[in-house]
Write an enzyme that holds these catalytic residues in place. Structure first.
Site, PDB file in Angstrom:
ATOM      1  N   CYS A 284       0.804  -1.218   0.000  1.00 23.70           N
ATOM      2  CA  CYS A 284       0.000   0.000   0.000  1.00 23.70           C
ATOM      3  C   CYS A 284       0.843   1.276   0.000  1.00 23.70           C
ATOM      4  O   CYS A 284       0.459   2.270  -0.593  1.00 23.70           O
ATOM      5  CB  CYS A 284      -0.969  -0.004   1.159  1.00 23.70           C
ATOM      6  SG  CYS A 284      -0.202  -0.324   2.726  1.00 23.70           S
TER       7      CYS A 284
ATOM      8  N   HIS B 220      -1.975   0.570   7.168  1.00 26.07           N
ATOM      9  CA  HIS B 220      -2.322   0.876   5.787  1.00 26.07           C
ATOM     10  C   HIS B 220      -1.916   2.315   5.467  1.00 26.07           C
ATOM     11  O   HIS B 220      -1.694   3.115   6.386  1.00 26.07           O
ATOM     12  CB  HIS B 220      -3.845   0.693   5.620  1.00 26.07           C
ATOM     13  CG  HIS B 220      -4.310   0.726   4.200  1.00 26.07           C
ATOM     14  ND1 HIS B 220      -3.739  -0.071   3.234  1.00 26.07           N
ATOM     15  CD2 HIS B 220      -5.289   1.456   3.584  1.00 26.07           C
ATOM     16  CE1 HIS B 220      -4.352   0.163   2.079  1.00 26.07           C
ATOM     17  NE2 HIS B 220      -5.301   1.096   2.272  1.00 26.07           N
TER      18      HIS B 220
ATOM     19  N   ASP C 206      -8.208   5.668  -2.139  1.00 25.14           N
ATOM     20  CA  ASP C 206      -7.298   4.582  -1.760  1.00 25.14           C
ATOM     21  C   ASP C 206      -6.884   3.837  -3.006  1.00 25.14           C
ATOM     22  O   ASP C 206      -7.636   2.989  -3.510  1.00 25.14           O
ATOM     23  CB  ASP C 206      -7.988   3.640  -0.778  1.00 25.14           C
ATOM     24  CG  ASP C 206      -7.010   2.646  -0.197  1.00 25.14           C
ATOM     25  OD1 ASP C 206      -5.860   2.581  -0.690  1.00 25.14           O
ATOM     26  OD2 ASP C 206      -7.393   1.942   0.761  1.00 25.14           O
TER      27      ASP C 206
END
Lengths: 318, 651
Positions: free
Chosen positions: B399, B443, B459
């Protein structure tokens, strides 16, 4: 003033009086104080608590409290280790001066728990450790050095325990009326006095002063009354009368016969005489300035004689 | 010192230092282990202990080694290491009883240092086991003759009895909020997110099972894809690493809301940093804290103990639509000269949609979605132009790669953007009705500023691996095995077991580890103690402990008074019973003598025995004599009397 108060306090608290019979260790008789190790643990616990607070360690608190409570409970355990124990003083066999007297104490544990690591201590420094299993009896011999003839008092004994963790010292005082007779230490080399039996049925003849047995030449130092003046008058030179004593069945051991200067030495010599006379199977009597024991034989007689010698001139204090 | 008590002490020291083995320098661990082994050999072989000068040399050498290794001789880590060495070396010079006692105390003290690293339930149980061992060898020091069994019993009795008392103390002992003095910098271990992000930092974190925080929702629980737990916001990029930098304004952020807020309680594990976690976007927190201009909640002091706070968040919002120009400038800054290919790509999007920022965002997300990107925990290494390398060559990333390159592209296209790190998703514990966030849920995502709409969350990871957002890490990563156990998908029963365990751990955290003065006061008030004060606490503590100890004393001393009084009576009653069976029951009013007389007249053959027994019985039971011998004789005779129906005769 302060000392007097302290004395009275101690008297009240520790009951320093002589007792006889059986003693039951009630809570009134058991004292308890932390030991040096206990205090040290307290210090460690304070350190740990500071660490817990500083670093906010909850589990640290738990550990610190656990240890502290274990310490507190060890006090109860130490107390219980002594509580309700029964103690009786036993007999102490007579010993010779310079030997070791063994005071016997009987411990009875009426409960259902074993008593571990009990210690019996005399002010003189001897300590004896022992255990008393549940419901059982133990006989404990406390050795004490016998340094003087006469009565040896056990004095105040301390029964203590630091079981289980050594953090607390629980103790009780035992002051029994028990005492041990100490005979004088026998001289190592002291020939028996000559027999002086009135009936003359002797068995051995040794130098003595009962019967005239002959003359010998004068040696400087001989007693003047023994010089045979008649023989001198007959111009036979200076001669000394010799007497002999027939060693009878009854040997009288007389303090007056002991040649030593010091009274203790004379008593020591008499002790040796008694032992030797007994060993040789003779009948012997004892004559002391304060009375006499008729001639007899056997261990009981021997002990009676030794006892009289041991206690000669001793003022009984009880 | 006898050999057995040496073994006991050896085991105690081994048990207290074993948990430290992993965080001590390896050479110290090895040295301690070999010293323990050597000591064990010496005890076993009966060889003499090493000379004092040798020990002194070893001690000095070790201290020097530690000073070199740690570059200091102060601080917690060094202190713990020195303590370990001290304990093992002390074992080498066990000469007097006092040495042994000192070692026992040292062992107790060292247990505490273990709590710097862990205070979990297993640690607590291990502590109890260690205490049993230490206490057993402690008892042995003072009672060398007692066998292991009784010694172990004494030790465990002490410990078991101490537990209820400890409970009282724990609940009532007035809590002081630490620290009492200045703590060294290394007092608290740091774990979890940091305020920088470079390729690999989050994927490393995702390998950890550790709990980051737990959440209990008051009302409806937001859907999983809405659960973005906001942590550090990263503005500055130097080509490889994103950092927080300094906010250019101190203006409080503004939120214009259209929905109802979600409210919840967070129990945050200590991470030794300032930030607190809350759902996007945080609105209010129950503890004193600062809401930074970029919606970061910051505590006033580092979170070095587990804390609880209530928070409320707005799930749909317009965040800072009027962002001041200084901040906009920050959100557009890029390092010069790096990543030319990415800049070209962004430029092409801008040319395509000159006025429509939202369209550019869509184009970028579409690029990620269709560009053949792969979501992986083990991305390949990147060069100096890290964004170019990732976007056009390796195309494998976690991520942080996606969030970082997305923000880079936005900024290159002239759209203000920033990276947000935190945790995403949650794991629900049915039993305890709370959500768990683990380090593996760490994250990173992006926020872009779209004028009137304010800061909007995007995201990019969701564009590549939507499963990561909807179902968690395990469903998004191809190779499950690299993940920590808790982040994989274990079988159902294991999941359940794990949840039960976590519930227990949570209770433990709340009630044991989190029991501070606040909680103490609240708890005692709930128990009915009015207006809790220190004095009251101390009073209650003294009374409570006193009573408990008195109870213990009674309980313990009861053994002393239980004598075998009743043996005599029991034997007599048994005898009467047997006589009754033989046809001569005792009337209730009949005393022993009368009974004996009656039997004598009925059965002259046993008259003598019964009369004798009756006399003995009344003597023992009512007389003064408590003679052990007589008792014994009575008991023996009473049981020895053989009885047959109709015929009774003496044995």
């Amino acid at each position: 003033m302060l000392a007097a108060l302290r004395q009275r306090f101690n008297t009240w608290l520790f009951r320093p009086r002589v007792e006889h019979g059986a003693i039951l260790l009630t809570q009134r008789r058991i004292f308890i104080l932390p030991t040096r190790q206990g205090l040290a643990l307290g210090f460690v616990l304070v350190l740990m608590l500071l660490g817990d607070i500083n670093y906010n360690l909850s589990l640290g608190y738990v550990l610190t409290f656990l240890l502290a409570m274990v310490a507190v409970l060890s006090m109860l355990h130490a107390f219980r280790n002594l509580a309700h124990l029964e103690v009786r003083a036993g007999r102490a066999e007579p010993v010779f001066c310079g030997g070791t007297a063994h005071f016997i104490l009987h411990f009875h544990n009426p409960g259902t728990l074993a008593r571990h690591q009990l210690c019996l201590r005399h002010a003189g420094g001897t300590t004896t450790g022992f255990d008393v299993p549940a419901g059982e009896d133990r006989e404990v011999a406390l050795p004490l050095p016998a340094t003087r003839r006469g009565w040896l008092q056990a004095g105040r004994l301390t029964l203590y325990t630091e079981f289980p963790l050594g953090l607390f010292h629980a103790w009780s005082y035992l002051h029994f009326d028990t005492r041990c007779l100490v005979y004088p230490r026998p001289l190592s080399d002291a020939p028996l006095p000559p027999g002086n039996s009135p009936d003359g049925a002797g068995k051995r003849t040794v130098a003595g002063d009962d019967d005239f047995s002959g003359l010998r030449n004068y040696v400087p130092g001989d007693a003047l009354p023994r010089i045979a003046w008649k023989a001198y008058a007959r111009e036979q030179g200076l001669q000394v009368k010799q007497f002999s004593t027939q060693l009878g069945e009854e040997l009288w051991l007389d303090l007056a016969d002991a040649p030593d200067a010091d009274i203790e030495n004379r008593l020591a010599r008499m002790t040796r005489w008694v032992l030797d006379a007994e060993a040789q199977g003779l009948r012997y009597g004892l004559r002391l300035p304060d009375g006499e024991l008729p001639a007899n034989n056997g261990f009981a007689h021997r002990d009676a004689c030794l006892g009289r010698i041991a206690l000669f001139g001793v003022i009984e204090t009880k | 010192m006898n050999r057995m008590s040496t073994y006991g002490l050896l085991l105690s020291i081994l048990m207290v230092i074993a948990p430290h083995a992993e965080h001590l320098p390896p050479w110290v661990t090895a040295l301690c282990a070999s010293l323990l082994a050597w000591r064990g050999y010496l005890a076993w072989s009966g060889n003499p202990l090493p000379k004092r000068w040798l020990l002194l040399t070893i001690t000095l050498a070790c201290t020097g080694g530690i000073a070199i290794d740690f570059h200091t001789l102060f601080g917690r880590e060094v202190g713990v290491t020195l303590l370990m060495l001290l304990a093992t070396l002390k074992l080498m010079e066990l000469r007097t009883a006092r040495d042994a006692v000192a070692l026992v105390y040292l062992a107790c003290f060292i247990i505490i240092t273990n709590f710097f690293y862990s205070q979990s339930i297993p640690t607590a149980l291990y502590m109890l086991a260690t205490l049993v061992v230490i206490l057993t060898s402690w008892v042995h020091l003072h009672a060398p003759d007692i066998a292991l069994g009784p010694r172990l019993r004494v030790a465990s009795t002490l410990l078991l009895q101490a537990i209820p008392l400890t409970l009282i103390l724990f609940v009532l002992f007035p809590r002081v909020q630490g620290p009492l003095w200045g703590l060294p910098q290394d007092a608290y271990a740091s774990s979890g997110l940091s305020d920088t992000m470079s390729p690999g930092s989050l994927s490393k974190l995702s390998l950890s099972d550790a709990v980051a925080f737990r959440v209990t929702f008051d009302g409806p629980v937001p859907p999983r894809e809405q659960m973005y737990w906001r942590g550090p916001v990263l503005w500055d990029f130097d080509g490889t690493t994103w950092t927080r930098g300094r906010n250019a304004t101190l203006r409080a952020p503004t939120l214009a809301d259209t929905g109802s807020p979600a409210s919840y309680t967070v129990t945050l594990e200590p991470h030794n940093k300032h930030w607190l976690f809350a759902l996007d976007m945080p609105d209010r927190l129950s503890i004193p804290s600062l809401l930074a201009p970029d919606f970061q909640s910051l505590s006033h002091k580092p979170v070095n103990a587990r804390i609880r706070y209530r928070a409320s968040s707005l799930l749909s919002y317009r965040a800072n639509p009027d962002e001041p120009p200084q901040q906009i400038k920050r959100a557009l800054a890029l390092p010069r000269g790096l990543n030319p290919e990415s800049r070209l790509l962004a430029k092409s999007w801008r040319e395509q949609f000159p006025q429509d920022d939202a369209a550019i965002v869509r184009a970028a997300l579409a690029h990620f979605n269709r560009g053949g990107y792969e979501y992986t925990l083990e991305p390949p290494l990147l060069g100096a132009n890290s964004v170019d390398d990732f976007l056009f060559r390796t195309r494998q990333g976690f991520c942080e790669h996606y969030a970082g390159s997305f923000v880079f592209l936005m900024r290159a296209a002239g759209i203000p953007a920033r990276v947000v790190t935190g945790y995403q998703g949650s794991e629900y514990n049915e039993l305890g009705d709370y959500h768990i966030l683990r380090q593996s849920d760490a994250h990173a995502w992006a926020e872009v500023w779209l004028g009137e709409r304010g800061w909007v969350r995007h995201d990019p990871t969701a564009a590549i691996a939507p499963g990561r957002i909807q179902r968690g890490l395990s469903s998004a990563v191809a190779d499950n095995a690299a993940l920590p156990f808790m982040a994989r998908n274990p079988p159902q029963w294991l999941l359940k077991l794990r949840m039960n365990w976590d519930t227990l751990a949570n209770q433990w955290n709340q009630w044991v580890l989190g029991y501070d003065n606040e909680r103490q006061f609240a708890f005692l008030t709930r128990l009915g103690m009015e207006s809790v004060t220190w004095q009251k606490l101390a009073m209650n503590l003294a009374v409570g402990l006193g009573l408990a100890i008195a109870l213990f004393a009674l309980f313990m001393l009861r053994h002393l008074f239980t004598r075998r009084h009743d043996e005599v009576q029991a034997a007599w009653l048994k005898l009467c019973g047997r006589l009754a069976k033989a046809g001569l029951p005792r009337a209730p009013h009949e005393g022993p003598q009368d009974y004996a007389a009656r039997i004598a007249s009925a059965r002259p053959d046993i008259a003598e025995d019964i009369a004798d027994l009756a006399a003995r019985y009344s003597g023992l039971r009512y007389g003064k004599s408590q003679d052990e011998q007589a008792r014994h004789e009575f008991l023996q005779r009473a049981t020895a009397l053989k009885i047959r129906r109709g015929i009774i005769r003496a044995a």
